[in-house]
Design a protein around this motif. Structure first.
Motif, PDB file in Angstrom:
ATOM      1  N   LYS A 155       0.836  -1.194   0.000  1.00  0.00           N
ATOM      2  CA  LYS A 155       0.000   0.000   0.000  1.00  0.00           C
ATOM      3  C   LYS A 155       0.875   1.250   0.000  1.00  0.00           C
ATOM      4  O   LYS A 155       0.612   2.200  -0.728  1.00  0.00           O
ATOM      5  CB  LYS A 155      -0.902  -0.030   1.237  1.00  0.00           C
ATOM      6  CG  LYS A 155      -2.012   0.967   1.234  1.00  0.00           C
ATOM      7  CD  LYS A 155      -2.890   0.725   2.458  1.00  0.00           C
ATOM      8  CE  LYS A 155      -4.147   1.528   2.415  1.00  0.00           C
ATOM      9  NZ  LYS A 155      -4.972   1.316   3.601  1.00  0.00           N
ATOM     10  N   MET A 156       1.926   1.239   0.821  1.00  0.00           N
ATOM     11  CA  MET A 156       2.845   2.378   0.903  1.00  0.00           C
ATOM     12  C   MET A 156       3.513   2.607  -0.450  1.00  0.00           C
ATOM     13  O   MET A 156       3.620   3.748  -0.915  1.00  0.00           O
ATOM     14  CB  MET A 156       3.894   2.097   1.975  1.00  0.00           C
ATOM     15  CG  MET A 156       4.809   3.241   2.224  1.00  0.00           C
ATOM     16  SD  MET A 156       3.959   4.486   3.155  1.00  0.00           S
ATOM     17  CE  MET A 156       5.322   5.246   3.965  1.00  0.00           C
ATOM     18  N   SER A 206       2.989   5.929  -2.745  1.00  0.00           N
ATOM     19  CA  SER A 206       4.176   6.703  -3.083  1.00  0.00           C
ATOM     20  C   SER A 206       4.298   6.895  -4.593  1.00  0.00           C
ATOM     21  O   SER A 206       4.625   7.984  -5.075  1.00  0.00           O
ATOM     22  CB  SER A 206       5.416   6.009  -2.541  1.00  0.00           C
ATOM     23  OG  SER A 206       6.560   6.752  -2.827  1.00  0.00           O
ATOM     24  N   LYS A 207       4.020   5.836  -5.341  1.00  0.00           N
ATOM     25  CA  LYS A 207       4.068   5.938  -6.806  1.00  0.00           C
ATOM     26  C   LYS A 207       3.000   6.900  -7.323  1.00  0.00           C
ATOM     27  O   LYS A 207       3.230   7.665  -8.256  1.00  0.00           O
ATOM     28  CB  LYS A 207       3.900   4.565  -7.438  1.00  0.00           C
ATOM     29  CG  LYS A 207       5.116   3.686  -7.278  1.00  0.00           C
ATOM     30  CD  LYS A 207       4.894   2.306  -7.857  1.00  0.00           C
ATOM     31  CE  LYS A 207       6.085   1.408  -7.563  1.00  0.00           C
ATOM     32  NZ  LYS A 207       5.853   0.032  -7.995  1.00  0.00           N
ATOM     33  N   GLU A 208       1.820   6.851  -6.713  1.00  0.00           N
ATOM     34  CA  GLU A 208       0.743   7.758  -7.112  1.00  0.00           C
ATOM     35  C   GLU A 208       1.137   9.219  -6.838  1.00  0.00           C
ATOM     36  O   GLU A 208       0.890  10.098  -7.657  1.00  0.00           O
ATOM     37  CB  GLU A 208      -0.547   7.424  -6.362  1.00  0.00           C
ATOM     38  CG  GLU A 208      -1.224   6.155  -6.843  1.00  0.00           C
ATOM     39  CD  GLU A 208      -1.754   6.282  -8.259  1.00  0.00           C
ATOM     40  OE1 GLU A 208      -2.462   7.267  -8.556  1.00  0.00           O
ATOM     41  OE2 GLU A 208      -1.446   5.403  -9.075  1.00  0.00           O
ATOM     42  N   ASP A 212       3.274  14.367  -9.127  1.00  0.00           N
ATOM     43  CA  ASP A 212       4.329  15.349  -8.885  1.00  0.00           C
ATOM     44  C   ASP A 212       4.048  16.186  -7.636  1.00  0.00           C
ATOM     45  O   ASP A 212       4.153  17.400  -7.648  1.00  0.00           O
ATOM     46  CB  ASP A 212       4.513  16.240 -10.117  1.00  0.00           C
ATOM     47  CG  ASP A 212       5.851  16.954 -10.099  1.00  0.00           C
ATOM     48  OD1 ASP A 212       6.816  16.377  -9.559  1.00  0.00           O
ATOM     49  OD2 ASP A 212       5.919  18.100 -10.603  1.00  0.00           O
ATOM     50  N   LEU A 213       3.683  15.495  -6.547  1.00  0.00           N
ATOM     51  CA  LEU A 213       3.392  16.171  -5.288  1.00  0.00           C
ATOM     52  C   LEU A 213       4.657  16.265  -4.441  1.00  0.00           C
ATOM     53  O   LEU A 213       5.460  15.333  -4.401  1.00  0.00           O
ATOM     54  CB  LEU A 213       2.318  15.401  -4.517  1.00  0.00           C
ATOM     55  CG  LEU A 213       0.958  15.290  -5.201  1.00  0.00           C
ATOM     56  CD1 LEU A 213       0.027  14.425  -4.386  1.00  0.00           C
ATOM     57  CD2 LEU A 213       0.347  16.663  -5.419  1.00  0.00           C
ATOM     58  N   LYS A 264       2.507  14.987   1.791  1.00  0.00           N
ATOM     59  CA  LYS A 264       2.174  14.435   3.104  1.00  0.00           C
ATOM     60  C   LYS A 264       0.664  14.232   3.239  1.00  0.00           C
ATOM     61  O   LYS A 264       0.204  13.195   3.708  1.00  0.00           O
ATOM     62  CB  LYS A 264       2.655  15.355   4.223  1.00  0.00           C
ATOM     63  CG  LYS A 264       4.114  15.288   4.493  1.00  0.00           C
ATOM     64  CD  LYS A 264       4.468  16.188   5.675  1.00  0.00           C
ATOM     65  CE  LYS A 264       5.941  16.241   5.912  1.00  0.00           C
ATOM     66  NZ  LYS A 264       6.283  17.147   7.017  1.00  0.00           N
ATOM     67  N   GLU A 265      -0.090  15.217   2.833  1.00  0.00           N
ATOM     68  CA  GLU A 265      -1.553  15.133   2.925  1.00  0.00           C
ATOM     69  C   GLU A 265      -2.093  14.015   2.033  1.00  0.00           C
ATOM     70  O   GLU A 265      -2.953  13.239   2.430  1.00  0.00           O
ATOM     71  CB  GLU A 265      -2.174  16.476   2.531  1.00  0.00           C
ATOM     72  CG  GLU A 265      -3.667  16.543   2.715  1.00  0.00           C
ATOM     73  CD  GLU A 265      -4.107  16.393   4.161  1.00  0.00           C
ATOM     74  OE1 GLU A 265      -5.182  15.796   4.388  1.00  0.00           O
ATOM     75  OE2 GLU A 265      -3.377  16.845   5.063  1.00  0.00           O
ATOM     76  N   PHE A 266      -1.557  13.930   0.810  1.00  0.00           N
ATOM     77  CA  PHE A 266      -1.987  12.877  -0.100  1.00  0.00           C
ATOM     78  C   PHE A 266      -1.660  11.500   0.471  1.00  0.00           C
ATOM     79  O   PHE A 266      -2.491  10.586   0.444  1.00  0.00           O
ATOM     80  CB  PHE A 266      -1.328  13.035  -1.473  1.00  0.00           C
ATOM     81  CG  PHE A 266      -1.622  11.895  -2.407  1.00  0.00           C
ATOM     82  CD1 PHE A 266      -2.828  11.842  -3.092  1.00  0.00           C
ATOM     83  CD2 PHE A 266      -0.719  10.863  -2.567  1.00  0.00           C
ATOM     84  CE1 PHE A 266      -3.112  10.780  -3.938  1.00  0.00           C
ATOM     85  CE2 PHE A 266      -1.000   9.804  -3.416  1.00  0.00           C
ATOM     86  CZ  PHE A 266      -2.195   9.756  -4.094  1.00  0.00           C
ATOM     87  N   MET A 267      -0.431  11.331   0.979  1.00  0.00           N
ATOM     88  CA  MET A 267      -0.015  10.043   1.538  1.00  0.00           C
ATOM     89  C   MET A 267      -0.886   9.658   2.730  1.00  0.00           C
ATOM     90  O   MET A 267      -1.293   8.503   2.870  1.00  0.00           O
ATOM     91  CB  MET A 267       1.454  10.086   1.948  1.00  0.00           C
ATOM     92  CG  MET A 267       2.419  10.163   0.788  1.00  0.00           C
ATOM     93  SD  MET A 267       2.422   8.710  -0.256  1.00  0.00           S
ATOM     94  CE  MET A 267       3.247   7.549   0.807  1.00  0.00           C
ATOM     95  N   LYS A 268      -1.180  10.625   3.590  1.00  0.00           N
ATOM     96  CA  LYS A 268      -2.025  10.368   4.753  1.00  0.00           C
ATOM     97  C   LYS A 268      -3.410   9.876   4.316  1.00  0.00           C
ATOM     98  O   LYS A 268      -3.930   8.892   4.828  1.00  0.00           O
ATOM     99  CB  LYS A 268      -2.154  11.645   5.589  1.00  0.00           C
ATOM    100  CG  LYS A 268      -2.977  11.485   6.827  1.00  0.00           C
ATOM    101  CD  LYS A 268      -3.028  12.787   7.600  1.00  0.00           C
ATOM    102  CE  LYS A 268      -3.929  12.658   8.804  1.00  0.00           C
ATOM    103  NZ  LYS A 268      -4.037  13.928   9.535  1.00  0.00           N
TER     104      LYS A 268
END
Length: 93
Positions: A35-36, A40-42, A47-48, A54-58
């Motif tokens: 999942k991580m 991360s690839k997404e 291009d974040l 951080k917000e997207f990953m959370k």
């Protein structure tokens, strides 16, 4: 002769234990690691950077994965069916 066999065995063992030669371990990742990696690839694809990343990953990591009953492949379904039939046919003693 014994010495040659011993040396060959040790050399073979050393080659097998070398992580550079070992099989790719990406297939042995846990669900969380997969999942991580996906999140991360997404994030990289979008291009974040910084706080936006951080917000997207959370958000991405907090999403639930459908952990319901996994669908069986056709081969697995066939094996389940055959197993049930075999149990029904087995004589009880």
């Amino acid at each position: 002769m014994k010495r040659l066999v011993l040396i060959a065995s040790l050399l073979g063992f050393a080659v097998c234990m070398n992580p550079a030669i070992a099989k790719d371990t990406s297939e042995h990742l846990t669900a969380q690691q997969n999942k991580m990696s996906y999140c991360s690839k997404e994030a990289a694809a979008k291009d974040l950077h910084g706080d936006k990343r951080k917000e997207f990953m959370k958000e991405c990591l907090s999403k639930k994965v459908d952990d319901g009953k996994k669908k069986l492949t056709k081969q697995q379904e066939k094996m389940v069916k055959c197993s049930k039939e075999a149990k029904a046919r087995t004589p009880r003693t």
